[in-house]
Design a protein around this motif. Structure first.
Motif, PDB file in Angstrom:
ATOM      1  N   THR A  74       0.836  -1.195   0.000  1.00  0.00           N
ATOM      2  CA  THR A  74       0.000   0.000   0.000  1.00  0.00           C
ATOM      3  C   THR A  74       0.869   1.242   0.000  1.00  0.00           C
ATOM      4  O   THR A  74       0.626   2.196  -0.743  1.00  0.00           O
ATOM      5  CB  THR A  74      -0.948  -0.002   1.218  1.00  0.00           C
ATOM      6  OG1 THR A  74      -1.783  -1.155   1.128  1.00  0.00           O
ATOM      7  CG2 THR A  74      -1.811   1.252   1.252  1.00  0.00           C
ATOM      8  N   SER A 125       1.419   3.954  -3.254  1.00  0.00           N
ATOM      9  CA  SER A 125       0.633   5.132  -2.882  1.00  0.00           C
ATOM     10  C   SER A 125       0.772   6.301  -3.859  1.00  0.00           C
ATOM     11  O   SER A 125      -0.121   7.131  -3.953  1.00  0.00           O
ATOM     12  CB  SER A 125       1.007   5.594  -1.477  1.00  0.00           C
ATOM     13  OG  SER A 125       2.359   6.022  -1.434  1.00  0.00           O
ATOM     14  N   LYS A 177      -3.146   2.218  -9.101  1.00  0.00           N
ATOM     15  CA  LYS A 177      -3.053   1.535  -7.815  1.00  0.00           C
ATOM     16  C   LYS A 177      -3.430   0.056  -7.872  1.00  0.00           C
ATOM     17  O   LYS A 177      -2.761  -0.778  -7.278  1.00  0.00           O
ATOM     18  CB  LYS A 177      -3.917   2.237  -6.772  1.00  0.00           C
ATOM     19  CG  LYS A 177      -3.341   3.561  -6.329  1.00  0.00           C
ATOM     20  CD  LYS A 177      -3.988   4.052  -5.091  1.00  0.00           C
ATOM     21  CE  LYS A 177      -3.551   5.409  -4.633  1.00  0.00           C
ATOM     22  NZ  LYS A 177      -2.423   6.028  -5.176  1.00  0.00           N
ATOM     23  N   LEU A 200      -0.801  -2.705  -6.791  1.00  0.00           N
ATOM     24  CA  LEU A 200      -1.014  -3.498  -5.576  1.00  0.00           C
ATOM     25  C   LEU A 200      -1.045  -4.993  -5.877  1.00  0.00           C
ATOM     26  O   LEU A 200      -0.491  -5.799  -5.123  1.00  0.00           O
ATOM     27  CB  LEU A 200      -2.304  -3.073  -4.883  1.00  0.00           C
ATOM     28  CG  LEU A 200      -2.250  -1.739  -4.150  1.00  0.00           C
ATOM     29  CD1 LEU A 200      -3.641  -1.307  -3.716  1.00  0.00           C
ATOM     30  CD2 LEU A 200      -1.324  -1.834  -2.950  1.00  0.00           C
ATOM     31  N   ASN A 252       1.894  -7.249  -4.277  1.00  0.00           N
ATOM     32  CA  ASN A 252       1.552  -8.318  -3.336  1.00  0.00           C
ATOM     33  C   ASN A 252       2.008  -9.678  -3.841  1.00  0.00           C
ATOM     34  O   ASN A 252       2.458 -10.519  -3.065  1.00  0.00           O
ATOM     35  CB  ASN A 252       0.045  -8.322  -3.053  1.00  0.00           C
ATOM     36  CG  ASN A 252      -0.328  -7.263  -2.050  1.00  0.00           C
ATOM     37  OD1 ASN A 252       0.208  -7.227  -0.948  1.00  0.00           O
ATOM     38  ND2 ASN A 252      -1.237  -6.383  -2.420  1.00  0.00           N
TER      39      ASN A 252
END
Length: 114
Positions: free
Chosen positions: A61, A65, A70, A74, A78
């Motif tokens: 995150t 940012s 996004k 992300l 991940n």
């Protein structure tokens, strides 16, 4: 007969102590080789394999940012964190701190991890 039994027991106890001492020395050596922050934790989870899988979400995150993309950032962050157990500090760059994260490439040869 009792003397032989005592020598055998002494041998196994000594062998066990040697194995335990060797394992502790290897563990200490690996801990000393990781970069440390002032609090004693590896900095930003950037040392390869230093993060727990649960810590990937907050790190990614923060990493994603500053991007306008996004959702894909992300997703791939991940995915990379789950494999490498590290996320480089900051919102971009610093990938040299996590070689696995840095070296994982797409089929076309581009960087897989943001």
């Amino acid at each position: 007969m009792a003397m032989s039994r005592n020598l055998t027991l002494l041998f196994y106890v000594t062998l066990l102590l040697i194995v335990l001492t060797t394992n502790q020395a290897e563990s200490l050596s690996s801990q000393l080789s990781q970069p440390q922050s002032q609090s004693g934790h590896s900095m930003y989870g950037a040392t390869q394999g230093s993060l727990n899988p649960q810590a990937c979400g907050p790190r990614c995150t923060m990493r994603c940012s500053a991007t306008a993309y996004k959702k894909p950032c992300l997703f791939f962050c991940n995915k990379c964190c789950a494999k490498c157990l590290c996320v480089p500090p900051g919102t971009f760059g610093n990938k040299q701190l996590c070689p696995c994260y840095n070296n994982w490439k797409t089929k076309r040869g581009g960087p897989k991890c943001p």
